[in-house]
Design a protein around this motif. Structure first.
Motif, mmCIF file in Angstrom:
data_model
loop_
_atom_site.group_PDB
_atom_site.id
_atom_site.type_symbol
_atom_site.label_atom_id
_atom_site.label_comp_id
_atom_site.label_asym_id
_atom_site.label_seq_id
_atom_site.Cartn_x
_atom_site.Cartn_y
_atom_site.Cartn_z
ATOM 1 N N THR A 1 6.157 25.511 38.768
ATOM 2 C CA THR A 1 7.735 25.196 39.453
ATOM 3 C C THR A 1 7.954 26.180 40.630
ATOM 4 O O THR A 1 8.262 25.549 41.611
ATOM 5 C CB THR A 1 8.752 25.637 38.497
ATOM 6 N N LEU A 2 7.237 27.063 40.438
ATOM 7 C CA LEU A 2 7.107 27.932 41.780
ATOM 8 C C LEU A 2 6.486 27.324 43.015
ATOM 9 O O LEU A 2 6.936 27.175 44.216
ATOM 10 C CB LEU A 2 6.575 29.382 41.422
ATOM 11 N N LEU A 3 5.164 26.965 42.691
ATOM 12 C CA LEU A 3 4.537 26.097 43.780
ATOM 13 C C LEU A 3 4.974 24.793 44.236
ATOM 14 O O LEU A 3 5.144 24.381 45.235
ATOM 15 C CB LEU A 3 3.067 25.830 43.176
ATOM 16 N N SER A 4 5.958 23.995 43.173
ATOM 17 C CA SER A 4 6.386 22.727 43.589
ATOM 18 C C SER A 4 7.467 23.076 44.379
ATOM 19 O O SER A 4 7.787 22.424 45.416
ATOM 20 C CB SER A 4 6.786 22.150 42.354
ATOM 21 N N GLU A 5 8.468 24.050 44.172
ATOM 22 C CA GLU A 5 9.475 24.217 45.095
ATOM 23 C C GLU A 5 9.268 24.820 46.449
ATOM 24 O O GLU A 5 9.799 24.639 47.342
ATOM 25 C CB GLU A 5 10.417 25.142 44.353
ATOM 26 N N GLY A 6 8.235 25.855 46.323
ATOM 27 C CA GLY A 6 7.820 26.162 47.438
ATOM 28 C C GLY A 6 7.133 25.244 48.555
ATOM 29 O O GLY A 6 7.269 25.253 49.837
ATOM 30 N N PHE A 7 6.447 24.124 47.976
ATOM 31 C CA PHE A 7 5.697 23.217 48.697
ATOM 32 C C PHE A 7 6.929 22.398 49.152
ATOM 33 O O PHE A 7 6.728 21.946 50.499
ATOM 34 C CB PHE A 7 4.812 22.479 47.522
ATOM 35 N N ALA A 8 7.961 22.072 48.664
ATOM 36 C CA ALA A 8 8.941 21.241 49.002
ATOM 37 C C ALA A 8 9.601 21.999 50.173
ATOM 38 O O ALA A 8 9.785 21.420 51.361
ATOM 39 C CB ALA A 8 10.078 21.079 47.945
ATOM 40 N N LEU A 9 9.921 23.335 50.437
ATOM 41 C CA LEU A 9 10.336 23.938 51.356
ATOM 42 C C LEU A 9 9.424 23.972 52.427
ATOM 43 O O LEU A 9 10.027 24.130 53.528
ATOM 44 C CB LEU A 9 10.673 25.269 50.799
ATOM 45 N N ARG B 1 7.329 22.003 53.516
ATOM 46 C CA ARG B 1 7.128 20.397 54.149
ATOM 47 C C ARG B 1 8.680 20.231 54.637
ATOM 48 O O ARG B 1 8.880 19.429 55.908
ATOM 49 C CB ARG B 1 7.247 19.401 52.952
ATOM 50 N N SER B 2 9.794 20.792 54.322
ATOM 51 C CA SER B 2 10.874 20.823 54.902
ATOM 52 C C SER B 2 11.792 22.196 54.914
ATOM 53 O O SER B 2 12.706 22.496 54.237
ATOM 54 C CB SER B 2 11.769 19.791 54.046
ATOM 55 N N GLY C 1 14.053 25.272 55.486
ATOM 56 C CA GLY C 1 15.399 25.533 55.541
ATOM 57 C C GLY C 1 16.244 24.254 54.961
ATOM 58 O O GLY C 1 17.502 24.327 55.126
ATOM 59 N N ALA C 2 15.705 23.313 54.114
ATOM 60 C CA ALA C 2 16.335 22.215 53.902
ATOM 61 C C ALA C 2 16.341 22.135 52.244
ATOM 62 O O ALA C 2 15.348 22.244 51.882
ATOM 63 C CB ALA C 2 15.883 20.868 54.294
ATOM 64 N N ALA C 3 17.478 21.758 51.820
ATOM 65 C CA ALA C 3 17.538 21.899 50.170
ATOM 66 C C ALA C 3 17.002 20.376 49.626
ATOM 67 O O ALA C 3 17.964 19.600 49.256
ATOM 68 C CB ALA C 3 18.779 22.281 49.547
ATOM 69 N N SER C 4 15.700 20.212 49.995
ATOM 70 C CA SER C 4 15.244 18.741 49.512
ATOM 71 C C SER C 4 14.172 18.784 48.881
ATOM 72 O O SER C 4 13.372 19.980 48.708
ATOM 73 C CB SER C 4 15.180 18.083 50.944
ATOM 74 N N ASP C 5 13.433 17.626 48.690
ATOM 75 C CA ASP C 5 12.235 17.766 47.930
ATOM 76 C C ASP C 5 10.955 17.572 48.877
ATOM 77 O O ASP C 5 9.842 17.316 48.439
ATOM 78 C CB ASP C 5 12.018 16.509 47.073
ATOM 79 N N GLY C 6 11.315 17.607 50.191
ATOM 80 C CA GLY C 6 10.024 17.751 50.948
ATOM 81 C C GLY C 6 9.310 16.239 51.170
ATOM 82 O O GLY C 6 8.496 16.218 51.527
ATOM 83 N N GLY C 7 10.128 15.216 50.453
ATOM 84 C CA GLY C 7 9.405 13.890 50.339
ATOM 85 C C GLY C 7 8.608 13.843 49.346
ATOM 86 O O GLY C 7 7.965 12.711 49.118
ATOM 87 N N ALA D 1 -1.705 15.055 47.161
ATOM 88 C CA ALA D 1 -2.345 16.215 46.346
ATOM 89 C C ALA D 1 -3.204 16.978 47.104
ATOM 90 O O ALA D 1 -3.139 18.354 46.797
ATOM 91 C CB ALA D 1 -3.183 15.388 45.463
ATOM 92 N N ASN D 2 -3.830 16.684 48.155
ATOM 93 C CA ASN D 2 -4.490 17.519 49.250
ATOM 94 C C ASN D 2 -3.621 18.426 49.818
ATOM 95 O O ASN D 2 -3.858 19.534 49.777
ATOM 96 C CB ASN D 2 -5.332 16.792 50.120
ATOM 97 N N ALA D 3 -2.439 18.171 50.202
ATOM 98 C CA ALA D 3 -1.503 18.970 50.761
ATOM 99 C C ALA D 3 -1.131 20.047 50.048
ATOM 100 O O ALA D 3 -0.735 21.362 50.371
ATOM 101 C CB ALA D 3 -0.347 18.268 51.455
#
Length: 498
Positions: A112-120, A122-123, A125-131, A332-334
């Motif tokens: 969860t930490l990596l997923s949320e960090g990855f989303a931020l 990619r985006s 300052g935005a509360a989004s999933d980063g695509g 996945a690579n990103a």
């Protein structure tokens, strides 16, 4: 706009009793045409199309629930599925789904930490999933390779290295031990826990084997208070259990008296309650009871950030992400690149494991062991030891996948203004296989191979030294021990800047 209304003078007006609402307009005209009382608006009747549409939606919901139930019934046994982070409605259609699977420990502490960090990332300052919409299926390390092979997963999480049998089974995906497939994202130390009231403070790896095989049954055998030893371990097909078998048991079976509980947290809780208990857990749970120092040679080491990070603690292990080289998606690579970045490595630290960053090199003096060669002792007194230790592939002088990434981190660290004028000294080591002179030559060759790589990237190397089979950090009697004794340590001169 004309709407419909009913009279509020219910008891004294026939309009109030009629089933046909009266037309009304907003403002001063919204009064009953018979008695002059205020009209109140009423909801217009539902259109004829609404009921069949609602019914269709209900049927679709039932079908969806049934499909989810059918899908879950085909998941590996005891797999927990988590979705994180949830995409917004506007981005859900465009989001890419990234499927993580495997290690329960990594799913619980890190995914969860990596997923949320990855989303931020990619985006920003935005509360989004980063695509990217991330799902996690946690069924144990072995399921990472099962699902990768079945195309049911994009990134496999493993708290041990892939086995030769698993590698052979997945050969259609490419070489699963290549740098394109195997990604070390952190370090963990399997911690031997006892109750805080237990006066035993250190054991050798052999002692731990005797305890968990059942050949040592009483704490008095280790100068503890007399009492039967009670054994606890995590259950299931976990990487923690697999790594413990490899690093400690050496083929010896577990005692029939071993109590298996669901996870590392439950093992730690059981040991904390029981004065005669002992169990093994992952490093993030080490503070819940008393962690023993473990010896694989003359010195017993505690599981700390330093000893685990340098892999000198005898029960250190690596945490991996695996991707299919021939099928890995851009997402996945990103994700892997983010996990190995400084930003991702700080999240590994936050999860309770040990990450490696390129932001700093420790400048604290080295504690020189008593068996150190004089040249090594002089080196330690005049330089500072870095956090980096480079290891090699089994049976090879080629740097392993973690070392190849760490080379880049060291180059980045030495490129900072604080370190740019400093120089590197490399200290190579070998295992005890072969004669002393041959091992000196092998250890020097390893140090010089690292020197060539660093020099090609602009890092100033003052000297490369070979110390042969001196100062083993692991037991040379085991393949795993010999692998860690073949290493190159990194020292920095830290000359005063002009």
């Amino acid at each position: 706009m004309t709407i419909e209304g009913r009279c509020t003078n219910f008891g004294n007006c026939t309009v109030a009793d009629t089933k046909t609402p009266q037309p009304m307009t907003s403002g001063a005209d919204a009064f009953c045409p018979e008695c002059g009382a205020q009209l109140h608006a009423v909801r217009p009747p539902a259109p004829a199309w609404r009921r069949p549409v609602i019914a269709a939606i209900a049927v679709a919901a039932v079908v969806l629930i049934a499909a989810i139930a059918l899908w879950r019934s085909h998941q590996p046994e005891n797999v927990a599925v988590v979705v994180s982070p949830s995409p917004s409605a506007s981005s859900a259609a465009a989001a890419v789904t990234l499927r993580l699977c495997g290690s329960r420990l990594m799913a619980e502490r890190l995914a969860t930490l990596l997923s949320e960090g990855f989303a931020l990332h990619r985006s920003p300052g935005a509360a989004s999933d980063g695509g990217v919409r991330t799902t996690t299926a946690a069924g144990g390390t072995s399921t990472a390779f099962d699902l990768l092979g079945a195309n049911g997963c994009d990134v496999g999480m493993a708290s041990r290295q892939i086995t030769p049998a698993e590698r052979a089974r997945l050969r259609a995906l490419g070489d699963m031990t290549s740098r394109a497939a195997e990604h070390v994202i952190g370090l963990d130390g399997i911690t031997i826990l006892v109750n805080r009231a237990n006066r035993v403070s250190a054991l050798s790896v052999g002692d731990v084997r005797r305890v968990f095989s059942g050949s040592a049954k009483d704490w008095s055998a280790f100068h503890g208070a007399p009492g039967a030893i009670r054994l606890y371990a995590p259950a299931g097909n976990t990487g923690t259990l697999d790594a413990f078998k490899l690093l400690v048991m050496g083929g010896s079976p577990f005692s029939p008296a071993l109590h298996k509980v669901s996870a590392s947290g439950d093992v730690a809780a059981a040991v904390a309650r029981d004065p005669q208990a002992v169990g093994f857990v992952a490093l993030p749970y080490a503070n819940r009871a008393k962690a023993l120092k473990i010896a694989s040679g003359p010195v017993a080491l505690a599981p700390t950030v330093l000893t685990v990070g340098r892999e000198t603690y005898p029960l250190s292990r690596r945490l991996y992400l695996y991707t299919a080289p021939r099928k890995a998606s851009a997402a996945a690579n990103a994700f892997v690149a983010f996990a190995q970045s400084d930003e991702g490595q700080l999240l590994v630290d936050r999860a309770g494991f040990v990450g490696t960053t390129s932001t700093a090199i420790p400048r604290s003096p080295v504690v020189v062991p008593p068996n150190a060669p004089p040249a090594y002792a002089r080196l330690a007194q005049t330089t500072r030891q870095s956090e980096f230790v480079f290891y090699f592939n089994v049976g090879s002088d080629a740097l392993d996948n973690k070392a190849l990434v760490d080379i880049g981190r060291l180059v980045a660290a030495m490129s900072t203004p604080a370190n740019r004028d400093q120089q590197i000294v490399l200290a190579g080591f070998a295992d005890s296989t072969g004669d002393h002179e041959r091992n000196i030559a092998l250890s020097l060759a390893r140090a010089r191979s690292v020197q060539r790589e660093l020099t090609s990237q602009g890092v100033r190397v003052k000297e490369a030294l070979g110390f042969g089979d001196a100062m083993p950090i692991r037991d040379n009697a085991t393949p795993e021990g010999r692998e860690k004794n073949r290493r190159v340590e990194i020292f920095v001169t830290f000359r005063p800047s002009p």
